[in-house]
Design a protein around this motif. Sequence first.
Motif: not given
Length: 358
Positions: A226-235
Motif C-alpha cells: 500500500r503506497l500513500k502519498a498525501g491523500k492519494a492511495l495506490w496499490t
Amino acid sequence: MATNKKRKPSVRVPQRVLDLIHPDVKSPPELTERHLSDPQVEALKAIVRRRVIPKQPFSMAKAVNELAHADRSRSATRAIASVVANREEAMPDRVVAAWALGRGLSGAQTALLENLAERNQHVRQEVIKSLGIVGDGEALARLKRLRAPAAESVAKQLALSKALIAHRHDLAYDHDLYRRGVVRKPGDEPMVTLSLSPMRKSTIRAHRERFIGPALGIDIGDRAFRLKAGKALWTVYVNNAIGDDDHLSGMFERKWITALLARWHVRTDTNEVQYVVLTSPRDRSAEIVVARTDGEVMYTGTASKGRDLLRFAMRDVARSGTAPTNVKGRLTRGGLELEMTVPFGRRQQVSEGEPVVV
C-alpha cells in the motif's frame, strides 16, 4: 437508371444487448462480469461488423467493449479489428477497438500489427499501446523497424511499448525509453507524506477484485504494498513471476516488469494502473525506471541486495517547477522503511533530460 444499393438488415436485437450498448444507459462497472448467451454474443459481433443495424440508437464503442468482455475468440478479434481498420468509423470508436485488442483476445497481435501503419495519430498510438501489452518478440521486431513518430505522444508510447515487451520476455531492445522532462507550473505547496507498507493476502484479494487494469501482460495478485502519498492511495502489485522469496532475488537475474502502481479512485472504489516499474540487472544490482502508462518517465534509480533483504534509491527526472525528490527504502524481515528527502524547495538548473539506458 438508378441502381438499388444493398441495405444492411435492420432486425430485432436481444433486449439485453440493446441495454448494454444504448448511448444513454450507464455501462456496468468494468469489473462486472457479463453473462451473455451465444445468440447475444453473435448479435454483438454482427453489430460491430455493421452487418446488423439496431432499430434504436447505439454506441459502437460500447458494442466493442461488451464484445471484448463477452468473447475472446478469433471471430470476436476479427470483428473488433474491422472497426480499427475502418476509416469510416468515428475516431473514438476506433481507439476503443484498438484498446480492446489489448485485453488479450485470441490473435490480437496479428490484428494489431496489420494496423501498425494507421495514419490517424490517435488510433495508431492506441495500436502501439496495445502491442506493448500483448506483443512478443515478433511485435518488438516490428516496433523496432518503425520510423520515429513525429507526434511526441506517439513517440513516448512507442518507446514504452518496446520496453514493456522486452522486459516481459527478457529481450534486447533499443535503449530509448522516453525521458525528456515535462514543464510543470511551480507551486508553494508543502511536500506530501509518503508511506509504503506490505499488505495481507486477504486485503490483496479484495484490492484485486476492484482492479481495473491494465495488467500489462503480467500475473499479479499474490504480493502487494500500500503506497500513500498525501491523500492519494495506490496499490503496488508485484509481478508474481519474479518469485516468492522475501528479497525478490529474481529481480537481479533478468529484465522484469516488476510492479504496477494502481491508483484508487474514490468515486468508483476501483484501482487503475497509473505507473509501471521496470527493472534491469546491472552487475550485482538492478536499475529501476518508473514510468507513467503514457510513456513519461518519472523516477530512475537502483536496487541492491545486502544485509537487508532489499535496498533501493530513486530520484525523480528533472522537470521545471517541481522540487527534486529522492526516495530511499529498505526491506528487512522486520518490515519496510521508506524515506523521502527534498534537497531544495523548488527545482534548480532544470535539465531537459536524456535517454534512459535500461
